[in-house]
Motif scaffolding. Structure first.
Motif, PDB file in Angstrom:
ATOM      1  N   TRP A  53      86.615  87.278 107.470  1.00 25.05           N
ATOM      2  CA  TRP A  53      85.506  86.552 108.079  1.00 25.05           C
ATOM      3  C   TRP A  53      84.430  86.157 107.061  1.00 25.05           C
ATOM      4  O   TRP A  53      83.799  85.107 107.205  1.00 25.05           O
ATOM      5  CB  TRP A  53      84.892  87.364 109.216  1.00 25.05           C
ATOM      6  N   ILE A  91      85.667  82.348 118.717  1.00 26.28           N
ATOM      7  CA  ILE A  91      87.118  82.405 118.896  1.00 26.28           C
ATOM      8  C   ILE A  91      87.767  81.042 118.650  1.00 26.28           C
ATOM      9  O   ILE A  91      88.786  80.946 117.962  1.00 26.28           O
ATOM     10  CB  ILE A  91      87.460  82.927 120.312  1.00 26.28           C
ATOM     11  N   TYR A 125      91.908  89.591 114.222  1.00 24.69           N
ATOM     12  CA  TYR A 125      93.038  89.237 115.082  1.00 24.69           C
ATOM     13  C   TYR A 125      93.886  88.142 114.428  1.00 24.69           C
ATOM     14  O   TYR A 125      95.112  88.144 114.531  1.00 24.69           O
ATOM     15  CB  TYR A 125      92.528  88.773 116.444  1.00 24.69           C
ATOM     16  N   ILE A 183      90.815  85.404 123.540  1.00 28.42           N
ATOM     17  CA  ILE A 183      91.772  84.922 122.532  1.00 28.42           C
ATOM     18  C   ILE A 183      93.101  84.553 123.180  1.00 28.42           C
ATOM     19  O   ILE A 183      93.718  83.545 122.854  1.00 28.42           O
ATOM     20  CB  ILE A 183      91.986  85.982 121.422  1.00 28.42           C
ATOM     21  N   LYS A 243      86.048  91.438 114.726  1.00 33.46           N
ATOM     22  CA  LYS A 243      87.187  91.672 115.613  1.00 33.46           C
ATOM     23  C   LYS A 243      88.019  90.405 115.777  1.00 33.46           C
ATOM     24  O   LYS A 243      89.252  90.435 115.755  1.00 33.46           O
ATOM     25  CB  LYS A 243      86.698  92.136 117.000  1.00 33.46           C
ATOM     26  N   THR A 244      87.328  89.280 115.952  1.00 32.81           N
ATOM     27  CA  THR A 244      88.019  88.013 116.180  1.00 32.81           C
ATOM     28  C   THR A 244      88.802  87.576 114.957  1.00 32.81           C
ATOM     29  O   THR A 244      89.990  87.226 115.047  1.00 32.81           O
ATOM     30  CB  THR A 244      87.001  86.921 116.565  1.00 32.81           C
ATOM     31  N   ILE A 283      80.527  83.539 121.921  1.00 30.70           N
ATOM     32  CA  ILE A 283      81.820  84.211 121.727  1.00 30.70           C
ATOM     33  C   ILE A 283      82.963  83.205 121.795  1.00 30.70           C
ATOM     34  O   ILE A 283      83.896  83.255 120.982  1.00 30.70           O
ATOM     35  CB  ILE A 283      82.035  85.358 122.737  1.00 30.70           C
ATOM     36  N   ASN A 293      90.334  80.247 115.503  1.00 26.82           N
ATOM     37  CA  ASN A 293      91.649  79.671 115.795  1.00 26.82           C
ATOM     38  C   ASN A 293      91.874  78.385 114.993  1.00 26.82           C
ATOM     39  O   ASN A 293      92.955  78.166 114.431  1.00 26.82           O
ATOM     40  CB  ASN A 293      91.750  79.397 117.294  1.00 26.82           C
ATOM     41  N   VAL A 331      87.067  90.122 124.120  1.00 24.63           N
ATOM     42  CA  VAL A 331      87.557  89.318 122.995  1.00 24.63           C
ATOM     43  C   VAL A 331      89.058  89.087 123.110  1.00 24.63           C
ATOM     44  O   VAL A 331      89.543  87.970 122.945  1.00 24.63           O
ATOM     45  CB  VAL A 331      87.216  89.993 121.648  1.00 24.63           C
TER      46      VAL A 331
END
Length: 316
Positions: free
Chosen positions: A265, A193, A260, A311, A256-257, A189, A197, A307
């Protein structure tokens, strides 16, 4: 009132650091064992550097461990150490077996011969269970498929055996996956993230992952360490699954990541065959009825919260 003395093996790791922070706030004295002399960055992040008595030696050293326990008249012991990565345990067989079994036996033996009133919490793992799509409870079939899982099952059974045969105040927590910003960045995870980023900043172009359809129960580490202490301070000593009770596919975590960061993805995540784990279990689901009933506990953080916390680099 005499200050309670707590011994933590694995003092520099995620769980050991968070547990130390939690117990220091209760005004306990913490003695931690670390195999290497090093600057513990996790303690700096939590603001507890210099507040813990740190001893450096191998966890398997019986005499040194005994001296610590007797000298400080330890009341509670937490084993949160050992080789922790299932994917490399089959390569480092002896190291894994020694690091997860021998210290647990040594602690139990010292308790029997020195002071049977000492409480001991052993950190076990959901990897001890047989692969199943059903929800797993404390009595589910145990059938490890990695050396790491085998070592955790042996120590789990050892704790149960000595608790029942010698009436000791010892128990195991069967921990499902739990995360925090103290987690190493190669855990999946944090890797997702960090990569999202970096992609958002145009520093890298893609993220390589193996099987994203594995399903896991991910919780929040600062919550779980509090449960360890609660489990160890119940009147009746028993083993408990520590999990949220909700499993999520890794694919959903990726979605989800990247959402954000307003990223698609599918444009950035690449399938990498070399990252597939030979012994990976497809699904891990937890039945948390026992801990919810006996400790009246309900998790505050599920995967969405985990998550979000990671983040935004939330410490607690």
């Amino acid at each position: 009132m005499k200050k309670k003395n707590i011994l933590i093996l694995g003092i520099s790791g995620q769980d050991g650091s968070y547990l130390s922070h939690y117990l220091l706030r209760k005004n306990f004295r913490i003695i931690g064992i670390s195999r290497k002399k090093k600057n513990i960055k996790n303690h700096e992040k939590l603001g507890i550097k210099g507040k813990i008595i740190i001893k450096n030696f191998d966890y398997n050293n019986y005499e040194k461990l005994k001296k610590i326990i007797t000298t400080y008249q330890v009341n509670e012991i937490y084993f949160l150490a050992g080789q922790t990565k299932p994917n490399i345990s089959n390569e480092k067989v002896l190291e894994t077996l020694y690091s997860n079994i021998v210290p647990v036996y040594n602690i139990i033996d010292i308790i029997i011969n020195y002071n049977k009133k000492i409480k001991f919490f052993n950190s076990s793992s959901c990897e001890i269970f047989k692969a199943s799509k059903k929800s797993l409870d404390e009595n589910s079939i145990k059938d490890p498929n990695t050396i790491y899982a085998l070592s955790k099952l042996i120590s789990f059974k050892m704790v149960k055996f000595f608790r029942e045969k010698f009436s000791l105040k010892i128990c195991s927590g069967i921990l499902f996956h739990h995360e925090s910003i103290l987690r190493e960045k190669d855990f999946v995870i944090r890797k997702i993230i960090s990569s999202a980023n970096q992609i958002n900043k145009n520093k890298i172009g893609s993220l390589k992952l193996g099987d994203i359809d594995v399903s896991r129960d991910w919780g929040w580490a600062p919550e779980y360490v509090k449960l360890m202490h609660r489990i160890l301070n119940k009147k009746k000593f028993d083993d408990y699954i520590i999990a949220t009770g909700k499993s999520t596919k890794l694919r959903e975590v990726v979605k989800k990541t990247f959402k954000y960061y307003n990223l698609n993805w599918k444009m950035h995540v690449k399938y990498e065959k070399n990252l597939l784990r030979k012994f990976d279990i497809k699904v891990r689901k937890a039945n948390t009825l026992k801990i919810k009933k006996d400790l009246k506990w309900q998790p505050k953080n599920y995967i969405d919260d985990v998550v979000f916390n990671l983040i935004n680099e939330k410490v607690f």
